[in-house]
Design an enzyme around this catalytic site. Structure first.
Site, PDB file in Angstrom:
ATOM      1  N   SER A   1       0.839  -1.195   0.000  1.00  0.00           N
ATOM      2  CA  SER A   1       0.000   0.000   0.000  1.00  0.00           C
ATOM      3  C   SER A   1       0.881   1.254   0.000  1.00  0.00           C
ATOM      4  CB  SER A   1      -0.955  -0.046   1.191  1.00  0.00           C
ATOM      5  OG  SER A   1      -1.977   0.908   1.070  1.00  0.00           O
TER       6      SER A   1
ATOM      7  N   ASP B   1     -10.136  -3.776  -4.776  1.00  0.00           N
ATOM      8  CA  ASP B   1      -9.223  -2.823  -4.163  1.00  0.00           C
ATOM      9  C   ASP B   1      -9.224  -1.536  -4.983  1.00  0.00           C
ATOM     10  OD1 ASP B   1      -7.156  -1.404  -3.011  1.00  0.00           O
ATOM     11  OD2 ASP B   1      -5.629  -2.941  -3.322  1.00  0.00           O
TER      12      ASP B   1
ATOM     13  N   HIS C   1      -8.093  -5.219  -0.529  1.00  0.00           N
ATOM     14  CA  HIS C   1      -6.868  -4.513  -0.166  1.00  0.00           C
ATOM     15  C   HIS C   1      -6.328  -5.086   1.144  1.00  0.00           C
ATOM     16  CE1 HIS C   1      -4.100  -1.114  -0.165  1.00  0.00           C
ATOM     17  NE2 HIS C   1      -4.343  -0.970   1.131  1.00  0.00           N
TER      18      HIS C   1
END
Length: 393
Positions: free
Chosen positions: A191, A288, A318
């Site tokens: 991320s 996501d 995610h």
């Protein structure tokens, strides 16, 4: 005694009816949780998301690990050595790092790991991602350094970037003290940490810094700019563990000046030059909001002559690799990341040429049966928790 026999029979029938009713309730609940406006979820993904979004489980992964620890699920081999340190980055500033290293002769490859968390305080740190870091060290037989870079709102761009780069230089300069091989140095992150990991390759190239062997990017944020990305629009509710509101808040706090959004060190997707970067593995998730920008970045790397392997995992959200202990797809993702790093460090890495996005289906066969069985068991537990909470109100 006939009356006793009839009583036992009735009790058995009642128990059977209650058991059957419970199974039906669980099945209906899982079916409903699987059904979303954005598509049908696999059972395991559905129950994990239901648990998280209804605050039925504690997401804080704050495990106290002894100085000699096991590698975690699938690690195998000898126990790992762990060391928590503070290292200098800028002026008198020090940041925390956590070092996991194998026992043995070495020297071992070095992996710098950058945790996710939207660049903001309270959304992620080296404790919240400890399970990934520990497992990568065991699976790759590498020294893995988790970097506790400074975050917003107190520290805005480029503090996190400069901290992350200073940590690489520290690792190279001190590699002998932890039995590391500075000539086999990779970066990895998820991320926001995936953003930092790939930015480190750009910065090392631009500053003639340490040679980086490979980069592993798990569902990375690759742009702060307002560009049309379908996945950002479809999966922006937050149900899939990342919302549009959190992304905007992160941008406002981490990059408060709009001119920062165009820097290649915040938005590598828009960087003019991506040539000369190390081989990359980019892993994305179907459900996501960051999916499309991760895949677009992988394609841009390939167009710039960088060897790239890109994999989209279907049926997951995610952050799914963080749940590798309960989600088989997370286990697959972690295995792929570890395999990529091992091959990169052994100089045996092979990637598809020309570039092609690989799509990995949800677990099949025995793994699918196991995931579904565990999903129903978790659902039964969650329904029990919900019922207990209702009674106690």
């Amino acid at each position: 005694m006939k009356w006793a026999s009839r009583l036992l029979k009735n009790i058995f029938l009642l128990g059977s009816l209650l058991t059957a009713s419970l199974f039906v309730l669980i099945a209906i609940s899982v079916y409903l949780w699987q059904t979303t406006d954005e598509g049908r979820l696999p059972a395991k993904t559905a129950v994990v998301l239901h648990a998280i979004n209804n605050n039925l489980v504690n997401l804080d992964i704050n495990i106290r690990v002894p100085q000699i620890v096991s590698g975690g699920s699938g690690g195998g081999g000898n126990p790992l050595l762990r060391e928590d340190l503070y290292i200098p980055v800028q002026d008198d500033v020090q940041i925390p790092v956590r070092v996991y290293r194998p026992q043995g002769e070495g020297p071992f490859p070095i992996v710098m790991y950058y945790h996710g968390g939207a660049f903001m305080q309270g959304f992620g740190d080296i404790d919240s991602h400890d399970n990934i870091v520990r497992s990568l060290a065991a699976r790759t037989q590498s020294v893995v350094v988790a970097v506790g870079y400074r975050v917003a709102p107190e520290h805005v761009f480029p503090a996190a970037v400069e901290d992350s780069y200073a940590a690489i230089n520290w690792a190279v300069e001190n590699s002998e003290t932890f039995n590391g091989d500075a000539d086999r140095l990779s970066v990895a992150g998820d991320s926001a940490g995936g953003n930092l990991a790939t930015v480190m390759t750009l910065m090392a190239r631009d500053r003639n810094g340490p040679d980086i062997t490979s980069q592993v990017l798990l569902y990375p944020l690759t742009t702060f700019q307002d560009v049309p990305l379908e996945s950002r629009d479809i999966y922006d509710s937050g149900y899939y563990l990342l919302s549009r509101s959190v992304m905007y808040r992160a941008r406002d706090l981490y990059t408060p000046d709009e001119t920062m959004w165009g820097s290649p060190y915040t938005s590598p997707l828009q960087a003019e030059d991506l040539s000369g970067l190390p081989p990359a593995l980019v892993i994305t998730a179907e459900f996501d909001p960051l999916r499309d920008e991760g895949e677009a970045y992988a394609e841009r790397l390939a167009q710039s002559g960088v060897p790239v392997r890109a994999t989209r995992y279907r049926g997951v959200m995610h952050g799914f690799v963080s749940f590798y202990e309960v989600m088989q797809s997370g286990q697959y993702g972690l295995q792929e990341a570890a395999s990529f790093l091992r091959h990169a460090h052994d100089d045996t890495l092979q990637v598809t040429d020309p570039y092609q996005l690989q799509v990995r289906q949800p677990p099949q066969g025995f793994d699918r049966v196991r995931d579904q069985t565990e999903a129903f068991a978790i659902a039964a537990y969650l329904l029990g928790r919900t019922g207990a909470n209702f009674i106690n109100q």
